[in-house]
Motif scaffolding. Structure first.
Motif, mmCIF file in Angstrom:
data_model
loop_
_atom_site.group_PDB
_atom_site.id
_atom_site.type_symbol
_atom_site.label_atom_id
_atom_site.label_comp_id
_atom_site.label_asym_id
_atom_site.label_seq_id
_atom_site.Cartn_x
_atom_site.Cartn_y
_atom_site.Cartn_z
ATOM 1 N N VAL A 184 -0.150 11.541 -15.497
ATOM 2 C CA VAL A 184 0.196 11.284 -16.959
ATOM 3 C C VAL A 184 -1.221 10.917 -17.580
ATOM 4 C CG1 VAL A 184 2.506 11.259 -16.860
ATOM 5 C CG2 VAL A 184 1.160 9.176 -16.382
ATOM 6 N N ASP A 185 -2.165 10.694 -16.943
ATOM 7 C CA ASP A 185 -3.480 10.088 -17.629
ATOM 8 C C ASP A 185 -3.263 8.835 -18.024
ATOM 9 O OD1 ASP A 185 -6.163 9.988 -18.585
ATOM 10 O OD2 ASP A 185 -5.754 11.068 -20.399
ATOM 11 N N ASP A 186 -2.945 7.857 -17.329
ATOM 12 C CA ASP A 186 -2.662 6.434 -17.522
ATOM 13 C C ASP A 186 -3.740 5.439 -17.000
ATOM 14 O OD1 ASP A 186 -1.894 3.835 -18.214
ATOM 15 O OD2 ASP A 186 0.207 4.374 -17.701
ATOM 16 N N PRO A 187 -5.035 5.630 -17.607
ATOM 17 C CA PRO A 187 -6.141 5.060 -16.807
ATOM 18 C C PRO A 187 -5.806 3.204 -16.633
ATOM 19 C CG PRO A 187 -6.740 5.399 -19.144
ATOM 20 C CD PRO A 187 -5.426 6.056 -18.980
ATOM 21 N N LEU A 188 -5.306 2.680 -17.354
ATOM 22 C CA LEU A 188 -5.119 1.303 -17.247
ATOM 23 C C LEU A 188 -4.309 0.916 -15.952
ATOM 24 C CD1 LEU A 188 -5.240 -0.461 -20.749
ATOM 25 C CD2 LEU A 188 -7.125 -0.563 -19.063
ATOM 26 N N ASN A 189 -3.144 1.457 -15.940
ATOM 27 C CA ASN A 189 -2.211 1.362 -14.874
ATOM 28 C C ASN A 189 -2.844 1.743 -13.455
ATOM 29 O OD1 ASN A 189 0.086 -0.159 -15.560
ATOM 30 N ND2 ASN A 189 0.583 1.545 -17.010
ATOM 31 N N LEU A 190 -3.484 2.855 -13.540
ATOM 32 C CA LEU A 190 -4.241 3.406 -12.501
ATOM 33 C C LEU A 190 -5.149 2.537 -11.893
ATOM 34 C CD1 LEU A 190 -5.068 5.786 -10.419
ATOM 35 C CD2 LEU A 190 -6.469 6.650 -12.263
ATOM 36 N N ALA A 191 -5.962 1.792 -12.762
ATOM 37 C CA ALA A 191 -7.054 0.662 -12.550
ATOM 38 C C ALA A 191 -6.140 -0.455 -12.136
ATOM 39 C CB ALA A 191 -7.850 0.450 -13.713
ATOM 40 N N VAL A 192 -5.066 -0.715 -12.445
ATOM 41 C CA VAL A 192 -4.230 -1.917 -11.819
ATOM 42 C C VAL A 192 -3.899 -1.637 -10.308
ATOM 43 C CG1 VAL A 192 -2.003 -3.213 -11.716
ATOM 44 C CG2 VAL A 192 -3.557 -2.814 -14.068
ATOM 45 N N TYR A 249 -12.160 -2.131 -6.038
ATOM 46 C CA TYR A 249 -12.531 -3.116 -7.362
ATOM 47 C C TYR A 249 -13.669 -2.349 -8.187
ATOM 48 C CZ TYR A 249 -10.583 -6.778 -4.484
ATOM 49 O OH TYR A 249 -9.885 -7.776 -3.899
ATOM 50 N N GLU A 250 -14.477 -1.390 -7.485
ATOM 51 C CA GLU A 250 -15.476 -0.859 -8.279
ATOM 52 C C GLU A 250 -14.791 0.507 -9.184
ATOM 53 O OE1 GLU A 250 -18.572 0.207 -5.699
ATOM 54 O OE2 GLU A 250 -19.612 -1.589 -6.000
ATOM 55 N N LYS A 251 -13.715 0.949 -8.375
ATOM 56 C CA LYS A 251 -12.841 1.930 -8.950
ATOM 57 C C LYS A 251 -12.347 1.595 -10.368
ATOM 58 C CE LYS A 251 -11.667 5.156 -5.098
ATOM 59 N NZ LYS A 251 -10.779 5.946 -4.463
ATOM 60 N N ALA A 252 -11.746 0.422 -10.059
ATOM 61 C CA ALA A 252 -11.025 -0.252 -11.507
ATOM 62 C C ALA A 252 -12.024 -0.558 -12.451
ATOM 63 C CB ALA A 252 -10.399 -1.497 -10.909
ATOM 64 N N ASP A 253 -13.270 -0.920 -12.250
ATOM 65 C CA ASP A 253 -14.404 -1.172 -13.166
ATOM 66 C C ASP A 253 -14.877 0.057 -13.788
ATOM 67 O OD1 ASP A 253 -16.641 -2.742 -14.382
ATOM 68 O OD2 ASP A 253 -17.710 -1.522 -13.053
ATOM 69 N N SER A 254 -14.934 1.238 -12.940
ATOM 70 C CA SER A 254 -15.411 2.404 -13.437
ATOM 71 C C SER A 254 -14.418 3.049 -14.536
ATOM 72 C CB SER A 254 -15.776 3.411 -12.406
ATOM 73 O OG SER A 254 -14.615 3.668 -11.787
ATOM 74 N N ILE A 255 -13.057 2.821 -14.397
ATOM 75 C CA ILE A 255 -12.009 3.443 -15.235
ATOM 76 C C ILE A 255 -12.347 2.641 -16.587
ATOM 77 C CG2 ILE A 255 -9.787 3.293 -15.616
ATOM 78 C CD1 ILE A 255 -9.170 3.955 -12.725
ATOM 79 N N LEU A 256 -12.439 1.280 -16.486
ATOM 80 C CA LEU A 256 -12.646 0.431 -17.676
ATOM 81 C C LEU A 256 -13.938 0.836 -18.705
ATOM 82 C CD1 LEU A 256 -11.294 -3.068 -16.569
ATOM 83 C CD2 LEU A 256 -10.238 -1.347 -17.671
ATOM 84 N N ILE A 257 -14.776 1.187 -17.849
ATOM 85 C CA ILE A 257 -16.014 1.638 -18.461
ATOM 86 C C ILE A 257 -15.807 3.064 -19.148
ATOM 87 C CG2 ILE A 257 -18.628 2.371 -18.205
ATOM 88 C CD1 ILE A 257 -18.600 0.133 -15.804
ATOM 89 N N MET A 258 -15.306 3.725 -18.483
ATOM 90 C CA MET A 258 -15.233 5.172 -18.788
ATOM 91 C C MET A 258 -14.149 5.135 -20.222
ATOM 92 S SD MET A 258 -13.530 8.473 -16.838
ATOM 93 C CE MET A 258 -11.749 7.762 -16.709
ATOM 94 N N ASN A 282 0.624 -1.192 0.064
ATOM 95 C CA ASN A 282 -0.055 0.073 -0.066
ATOM 96 C C ASN A 282 0.851 1.349 0.026
ATOM 97 O OD1 ASN A 282 -2.743 -0.918 -0.338
ATOM 98 N ND2 ASN A 282 -2.698 -1.403 2.198
ATOM 99 N N LEU A 283 1.868 1.194 0.704
ATOM 100 C CA LEU A 283 2.861 2.376 0.685
ATOM 101 C C LEU A 283 3.431 3.031 -0.755
ATOM 102 C CD1 LEU A 283 4.650 4.377 2.622
ATOM 103 C CD2 LEU A 283 6.223 2.700 2.654
ATOM 104 N N PHE A 284 3.774 1.698 -1.378
ATOM 105 C CA PHE A 284 4.257 2.121 -2.738
ATOM 106 C C PHE A 284 3.232 2.327 -3.792
ATOM 107 C CE2 PHE A 284 8.148 0.075 -1.000
ATOM 108 C CZ PHE A 284 9.129 0.745 -1.561
ATOM 109 N N LEU A 285 1.907 1.669 -3.820
ATOM 110 C CA LEU A 285 0.840 2.003 -4.430
ATOM 111 C C LEU A 285 0.140 3.413 -4.362
ATOM 112 C CD1 LEU A 285 -1.225 -1.447 -4.314
ATOM 113 C CD2 LEU A 285 0.204 -0.435 -6.289
#
Length: 570
Positions: free
Chosen positions: A262-270, A293-302, A249-252
């Motif tokens: 840098v607007d990198d949605p996929l790695n943000l979702a990861v 988990y829902e935040k990751a899903d919302s990024i993929l939908i968006m 969690n510290l590094f994430l």
């Protein structure tokens, strides 16, 4: 030549204006810098984005003054790489290809095709990415450009990673790693390669090897380096895999704001997925993990993107929804999982064949030649018998062609059905209405239907669909209209207008959609007899079920089930 370059400048002028960032005056003394010096500064890992844009603008203006298509193409290539707005990348790439297609240059037009391949790869349009990379490969082999060959192999490696084949990608990046280690001036390329190798080793479960490269990067790189944020993210993932959830969690937490920059949605979702996993496995608290988990899903939908790396995100959400007895959410996430699997299974078929053909298994060509010879030999034998068998042979050929055509047609229909995600049928959106909506009946006589009645019927149809009321047998239009507190005529007109079908088709299509989705995901359901399946989804007999299934899909239910089982056993 000047006139030709002017035409190309006019072609891409809107792109250049849209992406122009440098507004200052460039002294003439800086225009005397050589192209090589400018490119070295643009590629420097030490310079920030603003300075890179500055030197790119100098390079571009020098290219216009020099009036050379290749120099101008390289200027456009550098602009495309430096620009944070990637929406015009394809226009840059097409302009580069058009400028240099007849140049026989060492680097071009291959760079234009590489730029297109990179754009499609970032957007996970894998088939188009691979197609452009293959074209770049042809130009690179023709010019004998070793560095381009290594770059193209890296792109092939990235596609292999997306296909879930990291073990096949590793040798391609190791080759680049050996090359760049001997080139101190190409430090940024070496960092990129080590970044991807870290990712590969994580996928292969070799966490300590991955940490060797990650810790080296975090020790040596400045925080301003564009790859620093990703090494922090990978450090967080490695800590998670080593069950050190607090360190993870510290590094994430450090990497998330940097990745947002840098607007990198996929790695943000990861990152969000692994934050959820840290809670799930560390605190064992599904409720708190669910938010991530829902935040990751919302990024993929968006972003409307897919990621194999986030497949387990939906498995977690399905499990949580099941534990919460939330059937609707569970079905929604199940559909999302099917959608992702369908997308990657579709691409895997094409891409695996293409990669094998072009890179991994050259023996396929020899095998193909043998197969062609065998077919030709069989044809000769058949033709020999043809003179004797005459009409019988002609009939056999006709029958064989017919069978093959039908098989091809059924395969095509099945594949098309598997590629299109099936969602729960949603109620139609309300169209703008005046006080009345005019709908024509079968005799083309306008009938006024009050909008409040239309809305009420649509609302009740949505409830009917959500509650799967269509699974009840023997639904008659008059009885159903009475249940909805309306009359049969209004109900018929609303369904015709908003659903685009008559009442019987509407009910049958809902049942068939449900049957298809359940057959796709429920192995036990596939074991039922056709009679049991038809009754389970509301039909009173197998004939009407088979007829409705064929009308909807062009396939018989038994064929569809058989193909699902074949796919499942592969």
């Amino acid at each position: 030549m000047k006139e030709k370059i002017t035409i190309f400048l006019l072609m891409i002028a809107p792109v250049l204006i849209a992406q122009q960032k440098w507004q200052g005056v460039i002294p003439d003394s800086l225009l005397k810098f050589s192209f090589a010096t400018l490119e070295q500064r643009i590629n420097s890992a030490e310079l920030d984005l603003k300075k890179k844009e500055f030197y790119t603008e100098i390079y571009y203006r020098k290219a216009i003054i020099k009036d050379n298509p290749v120099d101008l193409a390289n200027a456009l290539y550098l602009k495309a790489l430096i620009s944070q707005d990637k929406s015009n990348t394809l226009q840059y790439a097409d302009a580069i290809i058009a400028l240099t297609k007849d140049s026989n240059d060492f680097n071009f037009p291959a760079k234009g095709y590489i730029l297109k391949g990179n754009f499609f790869l970032i957007n996970l349009r894998l088939q188009e990415a691979l197609g452009n990379i293959f074209i770049a490969k042809q130009y690179s082999e023709k010019s004998g450009n070793l560095e381009q060959k290594l770059l193209i192999n890296r792109y092939i490696g990235l596609v292999k990673i997306e296909l879930g084949k990291p073990e096949e990608a590793l040798p391609l990046f190791e080759e680049s790693h050996r090359f760049f280690k001997s080139k101190p001036e190409m430090k940024l390329d070496l960092i990129f390669v080590e970044w991807v190798m870290s990712d590969i080793y994580i996928r292969l479960g070799k966490i300590d090897t991955a940490l060797f490269y990650i810790d080296k990067a975090l020790r040596d790189l400045e925080r301003s380096n564009p790859y620093y944020r990703y090494f922090e993210m990978y450090k967080g993932i490695c800590c998670h895999l080593k069950k050190d959830f607090a360190q993870s969690n510290l590094f994430l937490n450090k990497s998330i704001p940097l990745i947002k920059e840098v607007d990198d949605p996929l790695n943000l979702a990861v990152c969000y997925y692994y934050k959820g996993e840290n809670i799930m496995k560390g605190d064992v608290n599904p409720a708190n993990a669910k938010d991530y988990y829902e935040k990751a899903d919302s990024i993929l939908i968006m972003t409307k993107k897919y990621s194999r790396d986030l497949r387990d995100n939906y498995i977690r959400l399905i499990e949580i929804s099941r534990d919460e007895n939330d059937d609707k959410r569970q079905l929604y996430y199940l559909n999302r999982l099917i959608e992702i699997d369908s997308y990657f299974n579709k691409n895997k078929v094409f891409l695996s064949e293409s990669i094998n053909k072009n890179y991994d298994t050259p023996k396929l060509f020899a095998e193909k030649e043998k197969l062609i010879n065998k077919i030709n030999q069989e044809k000769k034998i058949i033709l020999g018998f043809g003179g004797v068998l005459g009409i019988a042979f002609g009939f056999a050929v006709f029958y064989l062609i017919k069978v093959r055509r039908e098989k091809f047609l059924f395969e095509e229909r099945f594949n098309k059905l598997m590629q299109v995600p099936l969602y729960e049928i949603e109620s139609a959106e309300e169209e703008p209405m005046e006080n009345l909506i005019l709908i024509k009946d079968d005799k083309a006589k306008p009938i006024a239907v009050p909008k409040e009645i239309v809305r009420e019927i649509l609302k009740k149809l949505t409830q009917f669909e959500n509650e799967k009321g269509y699974l009840k047998p023997n639904i008659k239009q008059t009885d159903f209209a009475r249940e909805l507190d309306t009359n049969s005529s209004y109900l018929s007109k609303v369904i015709n207008h908003y659903k685009g079908k008559n009442f019987s088709q509407y009910i049958n299509d809902l049942r068939i959609d449900f049957a298809i989705k359940r057959l796709m995901v429920d192995k036990k359901f596939r074991k039922y007899t056709i009679k049991a399946i038809s009754e389970d989804v509301g039909f009173t007999n197998t004939e009407s079920f088979g007829r409705a299934f064929y009308t909807k899909t062009g396939l018989q239910p038994s064929y569809f089930i058989k193909k699902l089982e074949e796919n499942n056993n592969r």
